[in-house]
Design a protein around this motif. Structure first.
Motif, PDB file in Angstrom:
ATOM      1  N   UNK A 183       0.804  -1.214   0.000  1.00  0.00           N
ATOM      2  CA  UNK A 183       0.000   0.000   0.000  1.00  0.00           C
ATOM      3  C   UNK A 183       0.844   1.274   0.000  1.00  0.00           C
ATOM      4  N   UNK A 184       2.055   1.177   0.497  1.00  0.00           N
ATOM      5  CA  UNK A 184       2.929   2.357   0.588  1.00  0.00           C
ATOM      6  C   UNK A 184       4.036   2.347  -0.460  1.00  0.00           C
ATOM      7  N   UNK A 185       3.936   1.445  -1.410  1.00  0.00           N
ATOM      8  CA  UNK A 185       4.998   1.291  -2.412  1.00  0.00           C
ATOM      9  C   UNK A 185       5.169   2.547  -3.254  1.00  0.00           C
ATOM     10  N   UNK A 186       4.068   3.270  -3.462  1.00  0.00           N
ATOM     11  CA  UNK A 186       4.134   4.457  -4.311  1.00  0.00           C
ATOM     12  C   UNK A 186       4.377   5.733  -3.507  1.00  0.00           C
ATOM     13  N   UNK A 187       4.778   5.572  -2.243  1.00  0.00           N
ATOM     14  CA  UNK A 187       5.067   6.749  -1.433  1.00  0.00           C
ATOM     15  C   UNK A 187       3.898   7.124  -0.544  1.00  0.00           C
ATOM     16  N   UNK A 188       3.548   8.412  -0.539  1.00  0.00           N
ATOM     17  CA  UNK A 188       2.484   8.905   0.345  1.00  0.00           C
ATOM     18  C   UNK A 188       1.148   8.255  -0.015  1.00  0.00           C
ATOM     19  N   UNK A 189       0.447   7.815   1.007  1.00  0.00           N
ATOM     20  CA  UNK A 189      -0.837   7.156   0.779  1.00  0.00           C
ATOM     21  C   UNK A 189      -1.980   8.067   1.211  1.00  0.00           C
TER      22      UNK A 189
ATOM     23  N   UNK B  77      -6.550   1.771   5.156  1.00  0.00           N
ATOM     24  CA  UNK B  77      -6.105   0.395   5.336  1.00  0.00           C
ATOM     25  C   UNK B  77      -4.762   0.328   6.065  1.00  0.00           C
ATOM     26  N   UNK B  78      -3.863   1.256   5.751  1.00  0.00           N
ATOM     27  CA  UNK B  78      -2.578   1.264   6.446  1.00  0.00           C
ATOM     28  C   UNK B  78      -2.783   1.518   7.935  1.00  0.00           C
ATOM     29  N   UNK B  79      -3.652   2.477   8.254  1.00  0.00           N
ATOM     30  CA  UNK B  79      -3.955   2.760   9.665  1.00  0.00           C
ATOM     31  C   UNK B  79      -4.575   1.545  10.340  1.00  0.00           C
ATOM     32  N   UNK B  80      -5.463   0.874   9.611  1.00  0.00           N
ATOM     33  CA  UNK B  80      -6.111  -0.327  10.140  1.00  0.00           C
ATOM     34  C   UNK B  80      -5.081  -1.423  10.406  1.00  0.00           C
TER      35      UNK B  80
END
Length: 247
Positions: A151-157, A164-167
């Motif tokens: 999810x963070x591969x492209x940098x800022x999400x 989803x990252x927070x989850x």
């Protein structure tokens, strides 16, 4: 015998007897004056008193110890916390817990009395579901880490990815604190993550079968963690976390 000699002998005997008696009395009086006999007597009495006192203190100490032992005996809350801590050590300390381990975890929680029959029923009614794992699934922590990287591969999400990252961060935090799942903070976080995952899994989000199994396993694990908490909250909290629904 010469009467004079006899008389002298008697007098000498009497004198010697008197002297001895006087010496004896004097000795006795001297002994008494310095309190040796009385000290012996007092010492004997004191010794008795000390023995009696020590005996009483020993008894009192035993009683106090007995009371103390009772006071430090585990309360139901402490015993429950100890069982949860042991469970976490057995299942989560190595960081390799997977969805395939859920049936064993549920059985353990039920056997230890952490989950009652009614709690299991409530979990079932609240959408608890054991994923049908095919093959050898990745452990949940590896899944979390892989998804975060993806999810963070492209940098800022932002948007759905940020949610989803927070989850995933919260889910990872709960897994790291399973030994404290009885605590209010961990239990509430697990409830919130479970509710968010439930919304996500019911959405139209596209995912592979294996990913769905992992997400479902993560959700079920969060539900179990929530159920271990002292301040359990209704699974109806789903409606409070519809932030996922708008994406």
């Amino acid at each position: 015998m010469n009467p004079i000699t006899n008389s002298a002998s008697q007098i000498n005997s009497a004198i010697n007897a008197g002297v001895n008696a006087t010496a004896g009395n004097a000795g006795k009086s001297l002994v008494d004056s310095y309190g040796v006999n009385s000290q012996k007597t007092d010492a004997g009495i004191s010794s008795d008193k000390v023995s009696l006192s020590q005996s009483k203190e020993a008894t009192a100490g035993q009683n106090r110890d007995g009371i103390k032992d009772e006071s430090v005996s585990l309360s139901p809350r402490a015993a429950r916390a100890q069982k949860i801590e042991t469970m976490a050590k057995d299942f989560f300390s190595k960081g390799d817990f997977s969805a395939a381990d859920l049936p064993k975890l549920i059985q353990r929680l039920h056997q230890d009395g952490i989950l009652s029959d009614s709690q299991l029923n409530r979990l079932s009614e609240g959408g608890f579901d054991l994923p049908q794992v095919k093959g050898q699934p990745d452990d949940l922590k590896s899944f979390i880490e892989d998804k975060r990287k993806e999810l963070t591969a492209e940098g800022e999400v932002e948007g759905m990815s940020a949610v989803l990252v927070s989850l995933l961060n919260d889910a990872d935090s709960v897994l790291n604190q399973m030994d404290n799942a009885q605590g209010k903070e961990v239990s509430q976080k697990a409830t919130r993550v479970s509710a968010q995952l439930n919304v996500y899994l019911q959405s139209d989000a596209q995912m592979s079968v294996s990913d769905r199994e992992q997400w479902q396993g993560l959700k079920s694990t969060m539900q179990l963690a929530s159920s271990m908490g002292e301040n359990q909250q209704a699974v109806g909290m789903v409606n409070s976390y519809l932030s996922l629904g708008k994406y």
